[in-house]
Design an enzyme around this catalytic site. Sequence first.
Site, PDB file in Angstrom:
ATOM      1  N   HIS A 165       4.361  20.016  36.236  1.00  0.00           N
ATOM      2  CA  HIS A 165       5.525  20.566  36.945  1.00  0.00           C
ATOM      3  C   HIS A 165       6.780  20.653  36.071  1.00  0.00           C
ATOM      4  O   HIS A 165       7.680  21.449  36.346  1.00  0.00           O
ATOM      5  CB  HIS A 165       5.806  19.728  38.196  1.00  0.00           C
ATOM      6  CG  HIS A 165       6.516  20.461  39.287  1.00  0.00           C
ATOM      7  ND1 HIS A 165       7.356  21.534  39.062  1.00  0.00           N
ATOM      8  CD2 HIS A 165       6.513  20.278  40.638  1.00  0.00           C
ATOM      9  CE1 HIS A 165       7.842  21.964  40.219  1.00  0.00           C
ATOM     10  NE2 HIS A 165       7.345  21.229  41.185  1.00  0.00           N
ATOM     11  N   ASP A 381      -1.683  39.356  42.761  1.00  0.00           N
ATOM     12  CA  ASP A 381      -2.616  40.471  42.980  1.00  0.00           C
ATOM     13  C   ASP A 381      -3.276  40.881  41.666  1.00  0.00           C
ATOM     14  O   ASP A 381      -2.616  41.366  40.752  1.00  0.00           O
ATOM     15  CB  ASP A 381      -1.826  41.643  43.587  1.00  0.00           C
ATOM     16  CG  ASP A 381      -2.696  42.808  43.985  1.00  0.00           C
ATOM     17  OD1 ASP A 381      -3.853  42.892  43.539  1.00  0.00           O
ATOM     18  OD2 ASP A 381      -2.204  43.665  44.743  1.00  0.00           O
TER      19      ASP A 381
END
Length: 447
Positions: A165, A381
């Site tokens: 992170h 996508d």
Amino acid sequence: MSGSLTFKVHRQKPELVSPAKPTPRELKLLSDIDDQQGLRFHIPTIFFYRHNPKAYSDPVAVIRRALAETLVYYYPFAGRLRDGRPNRKLAVDCTGEGVLFIEADADVTLLEFEEKDALKPPFPCFEELLFDVKGSSEVLNTPLMLMQVTRLKCGGFIFAVRINHVMSDAAGLSLFLKTTCDFARGYHAPTVAPVWERHLLNARAPLRVSHAHREYDEMPVTVTDNDSKEDNLVSRSFFFGHKEMSAIRRLLPPNLVNRSTDMETLTSFIWRYRTVAIQPDPNKEMRLIFIVNARSKLTTPPLSPGYYGNAFAFPVAIATARELAKKPLEFALRLVKEAKYSVTEEYMRSLADLMVTKGRPRFSSDGAYLVSDVRIFANIDFGIWGKPVYGGIGTAGVVDFPGASCYVSAEKRNCERGIIVPVCLPEKAMQRFVKELEGVFSNFHIL
């Protein structure tokens, strides 16, 4: 329940995928927002994609190749994190060694996940879909990213990614993954060029902590509820669609509803009813940590659209358990909004200064519930396979802190769109939480 779905995953040996071309060998410092204690862990995300009968390409091969191309531009991810600098400052050693990649096959179909209502946390066999390679979840001197692509029996696939992170927040990881999608589609360069520029979120000289930053209060951690000592933690996901959001809004004054986002409204609702379910001491100070992406707040200088570091704050709303339980929902919502809008450019500069002043502390988790909007992941996508059926954080809660929920964009099988909220609570508190929600919603369904 999703736990009833079981399947086997056959994994190939983990490999290192390095940049497709030579990259600079250098040491790059993280920002003073990046390397705070509360971000020194690996966070998992997972994406499910349908089979496209027109797609003849192997998703594993396509993504592995696209990943190598992406790492040319995001080459710090192919390095290793180093410590040992003054004041616990972290730096990325850009070694070009690469990120971990696992190829896998599972004897299950996407339809089986859907039929078992298992497309949400807690995912069945999650540890098989994102295998924790031995030693890889250490913070220092290990790969900064772990990726697993699992082919499904139906021709669809599962794409799971875990990152350290300190390297990126949700918006930053989204930029990385969209670049991977660009290369999977056949592009020759990223649509948005990545930018390091971590110095832009470093502390000032001289240091000037101008805000209270109560999210970093030094507090002894105490048992928050009556169940923690003897109860197992359980995770469940809840779906909030148009009907549920309308029911929540009816609990609020119309003038406040019109000035509040769905995220603010839903967060105040869950915070209140989660507190009631936990049954803490009425005088217990309860905290709501509302993660705010600060990119739009920073103007002098502005962050580049390609900035992929951590650029968010942990502003906190604070109230006693009694206040939350007894006062109307409007009280909680006003506190949430106040916390959210407290994040300004000066707030972020002050936060960076605080990190240096106090030795990069962790946010206070005592009595805290943390929420993060990661609906941005719904747009990862790959072109021929379209958008994910599910795209978001892979677990309810994060490492060593179960009191966290990441909001995920979702669509039910009847095409109703909404938000999935994974919640982790002690078992008895979860039973009370469900009962509280049932008291508000008629015909409310747990996912």
